[in-house]
Design an enzyme around this catalytic site. Sequence first.
Site, mmCIF file in Angstrom:
data_model
loop_
_atom_site.group_PDB
_atom_site.id
_atom_site.type_symbol
_atom_site.label_atom_id
_atom_site.label_comp_id
_atom_site.label_asym_id
_atom_site.label_seq_id
_atom_site.Cartn_x
_atom_site.Cartn_y
_atom_site.Cartn_z
ATOM 1 C CG ASP A 51 8.353 -0.086 10.819
ATOM 2 O OD1 ASP A 51 7.910 0.381 9.476
ATOM 3 O OD2 ASP A 51 8.784 -0.925 10.336
ATOM 4 C CG LEU B 130 -1.713 -0.854 1.245
ATOM 5 C CD1 LEU B 130 -2.196 -1.481 2.711
ATOM 6 C CD2 LEU B 130 -2.770 -0.508 0.553
ATOM 7 N N GLY C 234 -3.848 -0.711 13.355
ATOM 8 C CA GLY C 234 -2.785 -0.141 12.587
ATOM 9 C C GLY C 234 -2.807 0.279 11.705
ATOM 10 C CE LYS D 39 10.253 -3.573 7.105
ATOM 11 N NZ LYS D 39 9.176 -3.378 8.470
#
Length: 284
Positions: A108, A22, A245, A72
């Site tokens: 994040d 997204l 979230g 990551k």
Amino acid sequence: MIDIDGKTTVLGLIGDPVEHTLSPLIHNAVAEVDGNNTAYLPFHVYGEGLKQAIDGACALGIKGLNVTVPHKKNVMQYLDEIDALAEGIGAVNTVVFNDNGSKGYNTDALGFMRELAEAGISVENRKVIVVGAGGAANAVIHALLSANVKEILLFNRSVEKAVSVFGEYEKIKIYPLSGWRDVLVDKYPCIQCTSVGLAPNADLSPIEDAGFFEHVESVVDLIYRPAETKFMRLAREHGAEVHNGLPMLLYQAVESYQLFMNKKVSDEAVDEARKRLAEAVWQK
Ligand code: ATR
């Protein structure tokens, strides 16, 4: 729509897979509202191509990349510099390229803190419940530690796994999922970081006992599909304020975009991105 021309700044996402991301929707909505000439694209990068992707992005003059699963951690070795928070977390989700080379960040954690602030949940000097000890929990836990929580009561299915990652932290106490009976005496803010309850398994919750939810003051569940997880519903039925979230997803992207462009995203752009995101996630 973005008019791509010779001056367009290219941004993107690398991960494996990337089909369902997204991030382009958020970044391109922000660019459109704020009138920035940027285009954000997904790039499907396999593990063996990660170094080439970073070097190639730099050579192509790409301004910034988001990094998602499974890269990551591995991407860190290919960057020139790592921001202190990302270093502590041991994961990078944002890379900015500039004249000095590449620098990795973790938005994040920043996105999570922004959601907490917006929800009016104060964690400073509080004991906070965290359920789950995977990658998502990792960013949340470091954000909470940097926000000076008093203690993290960490509940995970595998205690061994949680201990292997978080066993060294004085402020983190680790318990099995059923361990709440012996520990909880008060009401606490609670962050749900497992994948249990994610659609299509919306009838599941990592903890179901009513007794647990009597100790839950507020919930942030990192899941956003469904909009209310079973965990959230159980907490809400016991009087807790509950949040999904989606804001964290939105804000990690906004924080990344700010790092890419080195300027603030307007409130109007955030609102428009939030609207489009909610439509894409819940109305399709
Ligand atoms: P993510 O990157 O989304 O955090 P992850 O690293 O695979 O994904 O972590 C998933 C989390 O959900 C872990 O805390 C995992 O518990 P374990 O560490 O014991 O594996 C938790 N989890 C996944 N499935 C679960 C289940 N059926 N019951 C309870 N916890 C579960």
